[in-house]
Enzyme design. Structure first.
Site, PDB file in Angstrom:
ATOM      1  N   ASP A 145      49.724  21.311  71.903  1.00 22.31           N
ATOM      2  CA  ASP A 145      49.161  20.978  70.591  1.00 22.31           C
ATOM      3  C   ASP A 145      47.995  20.012  70.806  1.00 22.31           C
ATOM      4  N   LEU A 175      46.909  17.953  68.674  1.00 21.14           N
ATOM      5  CA  LEU A 175      47.114  16.740  67.855  1.00 21.14           C
ATOM      6  C   LEU A 175      45.872  16.429  67.037  1.00 21.14           C
ATOM      7  N   THR A 190      49.344  34.655  58.047  1.00 22.45           N
ATOM      8  CA  THR A 190      49.551  34.294  56.648  1.00 22.45           C
ATOM      9  C   THR A 190      49.357  35.488  55.720  1.00 22.45           C
ATOM     10  N   ASP A 191      49.950  35.394  54.527  1.00 22.54           N
ATOM     11  CA  ASP A 191      49.723  36.429  53.512  1.00 22.54           C
ATOM     12  C   ASP A 191      48.305  36.349  52.918  1.00 22.54           C
ATOM     13  N   GLU A 192      47.615  35.219  53.142  1.00 26.95           N
ATOM     14  CA  GLU A 192      46.299  35.039  52.504  1.00 26.95           C
ATOM     15  C   GLU A 192      45.265  36.045  53.004  1.00 26.95           C
ATOM     16  N   TYR A 200      39.259  29.886  55.460  1.00 23.91           N
ATOM     17  CA  TYR A 200      40.557  29.828  56.166  1.00 23.91           C
ATOM     18  C   TYR A 200      41.125  31.233  56.345  1.00 23.91           C
ATOM     19  N   LYS A 231      41.792  33.503  59.743  1.00 23.90           N
ATOM     20  CA  LYS A 231      43.102  34.014  60.135  1.00 23.90           C
ATOM     21  C   LYS A 231      43.046  35.543  60.258  1.00 23.90           C
ATOM     22  N   PRO A 274      47.643  16.245  40.728  1.00 21.06           N
ATOM     23  CA  PRO A 274      46.492  17.108  40.460  1.00 21.06           C
ATOM     24  C   PRO A 274      46.850  18.590  40.416  1.00 21.06           C
ATOM     25  N   VAL A 275      46.598  19.222  39.274  1.00 18.68           N
ATOM     26  CA  VAL A 275      46.819  20.674  39.129  1.00 18.68           C
ATOM     27  C   VAL A 275      45.447  21.327  38.993  1.00 18.68           C
ATOM     28  N   ASP A 307      39.021  23.361  39.439  1.00 21.58           N
ATOM     29  CA  ASP A 307      39.666  24.393  40.244  1.00 21.58           C
ATOM     30  C   ASP A 307      39.047  24.481  41.646  1.00 21.58           C
ATOM     31  N   GLY A 321      36.648  29.847  44.413  1.00 19.52           N
ATOM     32  CA  GLY A 321      37.161  31.125  44.933  1.00 19.52           C
ATOM     33  C   GLY A 321      38.679  31.210  44.958  1.00 19.52           C
TER      34      GLY A 321
HETATM   35  P1  NAD Z   1      49.633  22.601  60.315  1.00 16.25           P
HETATM   36  O1  NAD Z   1      48.217  22.348  59.929  1.00 16.25           O
HETATM   37  O2  NAD Z   1      50.712  21.751  59.743  1.00 16.25           O
HETATM   38  O3  NAD Z   1      49.786  22.492  61.906  1.00 16.25           O
HETATM   39  C1  NAD Z   1      48.849  23.052  62.785  1.00 16.25           C
HETATM   40  C2  NAD Z   1      49.110  22.475  64.177  1.00 16.25           C
HETATM   41  O4  NAD Z   1      48.176  23.084  65.078  1.00 16.25           O
HETATM   42  C3  NAD Z   1      48.893  20.965  64.256  1.00 16.25           C
HETATM   43  O5  NAD Z   1      49.935  20.365  64.983  1.00 16.25           O
HETATM   44  C4  NAD Z   1      47.571  20.831  64.999  1.00 16.25           C
HETATM   45  O6  NAD Z   1      47.462  19.632  65.767  1.00 16.25           O
HETATM   46  C5  NAD Z   1      47.582  22.078  65.886  1.00 16.25           C
HETATM   47  N1  NAD Z   1      46.241  22.527  66.271  1.00 16.25           N
HETATM   48  C6  NAD Z   1      45.153  22.653  65.472  1.00 16.25           C
HETATM   49  N2  NAD Z   1      44.101  23.089  66.213  1.00 16.25           N
HETATM   50  C7  NAD Z   1      44.556  23.256  67.484  1.00 16.25           C
HETATM   51  C8  NAD Z   1      43.958  23.715  68.680  1.00 16.25           C
HETATM   52  N3  NAD Z   1      42.666  24.071  68.738  1.00 16.25           N
HETATM   53  N4  NAD Z   1      44.712  23.777  69.805  1.00 16.25           N
HETATM   54  C9  NAD Z   1      46.027  23.394  69.776  1.00 16.25           C
HETATM   55  N5  NAD Z   1      46.626  22.943  68.672  1.00 16.25           N
HETATM   56  C10 NAD Z   1      45.912  22.893  67.523  1.00 16.25           C
HETATM   57  O7  NAD Z   1      49.895  24.142  60.022  1.00 16.25           O
HETATM   58  P2  NAD Z   1      51.246  24.859  59.562  1.00 16.25           P
HETATM   59  O8  NAD Z   1      51.324  24.812  58.088  1.00 16.25           O
HETATM   60  O9  NAD Z   1      52.350  24.361  60.380  1.00 16.25           O
HETATM   61  O10 NAD Z   1      50.893  26.360  59.967  1.00 16.25           O
HETATM   62  C11 NAD Z   1      51.224  26.858  61.258  1.00 16.25           C
HETATM   63  C12 NAD Z   1      50.758  28.300  61.346  1.00 16.25           C
HETATM   64  O11 NAD Z   1      51.401  29.072  60.339  1.00 16.25           O
HETATM   65  C13 NAD Z   1      49.266  28.478  61.112  1.00 16.25           C
HETATM   66  O12 NAD Z   1      48.801  29.467  61.985  1.00 16.25           O
HETATM   67  C14 NAD Z   1      49.162  28.944  59.661  1.00 16.25           C
HETATM   68  O13 NAD Z   1      48.025  29.750  59.480  1.00 16.25           O
HETATM   69  C15 NAD Z   1      50.436  29.746  59.535  1.00 16.25           C
HETATM   70  N6  NAD Z   1      51.016  29.829  58.179  1.00 16.25           N
HETATM   71  C16 NAD Z   1      51.212  28.703  57.437  1.00 16.25           C
HETATM   72  C17 NAD Z   1      51.831  28.787  56.186  1.00 16.25           C
HETATM   73  C18 NAD Z   1      52.099  27.562  55.336  1.00 16.25           C
HETATM   74  O14 NAD Z   1      52.518  27.715  54.180  1.00 16.25           O
HETATM   75  N7  NAD Z   1      51.920  26.352  55.844  1.00 16.25           N
HETATM   76  C19 NAD Z   1      52.224  30.044  55.697  1.00 16.25           C
HETATM   77  C20 NAD Z   1      51.987  31.187  56.483  1.00 16.25           C
HETATM   78  C21 NAD Z   1      51.402  31.053  57.725  1.00 16.25           C
HETATM   79  O1  DAU Z   2      50.075  31.643  51.522  1.00 21.75           O
HETATM   80  C1  DAU Z   2      50.221  31.008  52.776  1.00 21.75           C
HETATM   81  C2  DAU Z   2      49.304  29.820  52.836  1.00 21.75           C
HETATM   82  O2  DAU Z   2      49.870  28.810  52.016  1.00 21.75           O
HETATM   83  C3  DAU Z   2      49.086  29.304  54.253  1.00 21.75           C
HETATM   84  O3  DAU Z   2      48.440  30.296  55.014  1.00 21.75           O
HETATM   85  C4  DAU Z   2      48.253  28.023  54.238  1.00 21.75           C
HETATM   86  O4  DAU Z   2      48.133  27.503  55.548  1.00 21.75           O
HETATM   87  C5  DAU Z   2      48.941  27.015  53.353  1.00 21.75           C
HETATM   88  O5  DAU Z   2      48.180  25.827  53.268  1.00 21.75           O
HETATM   89  C6  DAU Z   2      49.164  27.597  51.957  1.00 21.75           C
HETATM   90  O6  DAU Z   2      47.906  27.783  51.283  1.00 21.75           O
HETATM   91  P1  DAU Z   2      47.731  27.451  49.719  1.00 21.75           P
HETATM   92  O7  DAU Z   2      46.299  27.239  49.452  1.00 21.75           O
HETATM   93  O8  DAU Z   2      48.456  28.417  48.879  1.00 21.75           O
HETATM   94  O9  DAU Z   2      48.556  26.044  49.678  1.00 21.75           O
HETATM   95  P2  DAU Z   2      48.265  24.661  48.947  1.00 21.75           P
HETATM   96  O10 DAU Z   2      49.512  23.844  49.087  1.00 21.75           O
HETATM   97  O11 DAU Z   2      46.987  24.048  49.391  1.00 21.75           O
HETATM   98  O12 DAU Z   2      48.116  25.080  47.433  1.00 21.75           O
HETATM   99  C7  DAU Z   2      49.157  25.781  46.750  1.00 21.75           C
HETATM  100  C8  DAU Z   2      48.642  26.113  45.371  1.00 21.75           C
HETATM  101  O13 DAU Z   2      48.533  24.887  44.622  1.00 21.75           O
HETATM  102  C9  DAU Z   2      47.259  26.726  45.360  1.00 21.75           C
HETATM  103  O14 DAU Z   2      47.187  27.677  44.303  1.00 21.75           O
HETATM  104  C10 DAU Z   2      46.326  25.551  45.069  1.00 21.75           C
HETATM  105  C11 DAU Z   2      47.188  24.664  44.201  1.00 21.75           C
HETATM  106  N1  DAU Z   2      46.943  23.202  44.342  1.00 21.75           N
HETATM  107  C12 DAU Z   2      46.895  22.678  45.591  1.00 21.75           C
HETATM  108  C13 DAU Z   2      46.679  21.313  45.758  1.00 21.75           C
HETATM  109  C14 DAU Z   2      46.596  20.720  47.149  1.00 21.75           C
HETATM  110  C15 DAU Z   2      46.839  22.420  43.199  1.00 21.75           C
HETATM  111  O15 DAU Z   2      46.913  22.905  42.062  1.00 21.75           O
HETATM  112  N2  DAU Z   2      46.625  21.071  43.364  1.00 21.75           N
HETATM  113  C16 DAU Z   2      46.528  20.494  44.607  1.00 21.75           C
HETATM  114  O16 DAU Z   2      46.306  19.260  44.691  1.00 21.75           O
END
Ligand code: NAD
Ligand code: DAU
Length: 355
Positions: A32, A34, A133-135, A159, A163, A214-215, A290, A293
């Protein structure tokens, strides 16, 4: 036996490493970089566990990866490492291109060279699992069916585009070089160790600090929520029995509008840690500009992983969100260290120049 995990100090990666080592004695090499999102405090309970080998490094550092792969001879590489926050990708996409695309390419090259040099048996057993991710599928209308694995990729943010590019590279390494890959595309996770820039932990933390909640926009955007440990169990299942070259959507059939999520978290806090003035936490909700995008709706059709691999989530949204709120209430020091940046000092205190 050994596995190599990248990004194992982040939210999902650290949950995965903790669960893995709770369930088996198979060593995890955890690479990682970090970044701000990597937090070794998440892994503090593994201090002294010889089955956890932490290495600070970049997935794009081919020489480092080649050395680690040769030294530890893992039977699998799981790629969690990424820049993951959509809002950050909008204000600064560069790091997303660098890590999610160029970094994944560097990792794939190192893994391809290692795998190519393995003997027949370990070569056949080897797996590269890419966590996505589903995104990547884009945004759904209200009446559209949930994303299946055959849905066209239509990423809308830097993002999700980065991905999507990484998913395509992983696919190409299977088709071109025969690399034994697996890809998972999961919906929104929530649970312990979630960095409080993301919606659910931000609401929990801000509510208690008396700050605005914040919404974005009208709060009617829909996400499909899965407890992080269920995502981890799905990844273990795909690693174990997934078909080579296949992608698996992971989700818990839990579509909810953001405003409902915020109300649910507020109601749990009202019950578990009421405000001193007796008012409900929802009084702190503030509608803000908002996200540019902003995708309107995500929904995962998880029937493939359920039918073909027999995976099901253990938590409902109701049980998972209660566990999550309780975890944040029980771990104020983790939150304080993240907010102060103190977790970074902790890393140098604990690990010196080893991390
Ligand atoms: P996160 O941001 O919490 O963690 C990412 C980790 O990757 C961190 O520890 C960071 O230090 C490390 N990292 C970043 N750049 C790096 C690099 N160049 N080399 C080595 N390490 C590096 O992310 P997360 O939410 O834990 O997501 C993990 C994975 O799952 C990601 O690939 C994300 O796209 C995917 N994912 C996340 C979600 C979600 O809801 N969080 C959902 C679906 C998929
Ligand atoms: O769908 C999987 C994805 O989910 C992952 O691939 C991403 O890594 C992860 O960050 C997450 O993305 P989202 O953009 O959906 O997550 P986030 O928590 O940033 O936002 C969730 C929803 O809430 C989104 O519609 C934006 C909204 N939001 C977010 C923040 C931070 C708010 O309304 N207010 C906020 O302050």
């Amino acid at each position: 036996m050994t596995i190599l995990v990248t990004g194992g100090a982040g939210f999902i990666g650290s949950n995965f490493v903790l669960d893995w080592l709770a369930l088996s004695n198979e060593t995890v090499v955890n690479v990682d970089k970090l970044t701000y999102a990597g937090n070794l405090q998440n892994l503090a309970s593994l201090q002294g566990n010889a089955h956890h080998v932490f290495v600070q490094g970049d997935i794009g550092d081919g020489a480092l990866l080649a050395r680690l792969l040769a030294q530890h001879q893992p039977r699998a590489v799981l790629n969690f490492a990424a820049e993951s926050h959509v809002d950050r990708s909008i204000s600064g996409p560069g790091e997303f291109i660098q890590t999610n695309i160029v970094g994944t390419f560097g990792l794939l090259e190192a893994v391809r060279a290692y795998w190519g040099g393995l003997d027949a048996e370990p070569k056949k057993a080897f797996r590269f699992l890419h966590v996505s991710t589903d995104e990547v599928y884009g945004s759904l209308g209200q009446a559209d069916p949930a994303f299946s694995e055959t849905k066209r990729y239509e990423p809308n943010s830097p993002y999700s585009a980065s991905k999507a590019a990484s998913d395509h590279l992983v696919r190409a390494y299977h088709h071109t070089y025969g690399l034994p890959v697996l890809t998972t595309n999961c919906s929104n996770n929530y649970g312990p160790f979630h960095f409080p820039e993301k919606l659910i932990p931000l609401i929990i933390v801000n509510a208690q600090a008396g700050k605005p909640l914040p919404v974005y926009g009208d709060g009617q955007q829909i996400r499909d929520w899965l407890y992080v440990k269920d995502h981890c169990s799905a990844i273990r299942r795909v690693l174990e029995v997934g078909a080579l070259g296949e992608t698996y959507n992971v989700g818990g059939w839990n579509e909810k509008p953001n405003l409902d999520i915020v109300h649910t978290v507020c109601a749990l806090l009202d019950e578990l840690k009421p405000r001193a003035d007796g008012k409900p936490y929802k009084a702190q909700i503030t509608y803000v500009t908002d996200r540019p995008g902003h995708d309107r709706r995500y929904a995962i059709d998880a029937s493939k992983i359920e039918k073909e691999l027999g995976w099901k989530p253990a938590e409902t949204f109701e049980t998972g969100i209660r566990k999550t709120v309780l975890w944040y209430l029980d771990n104020p020091q983790w939150v304080a260290n993240v907010q102060s940046g103190g977790y970074r000092d902790w890393v140098s205190q604990q690990y010196g120049d080893q991390a």
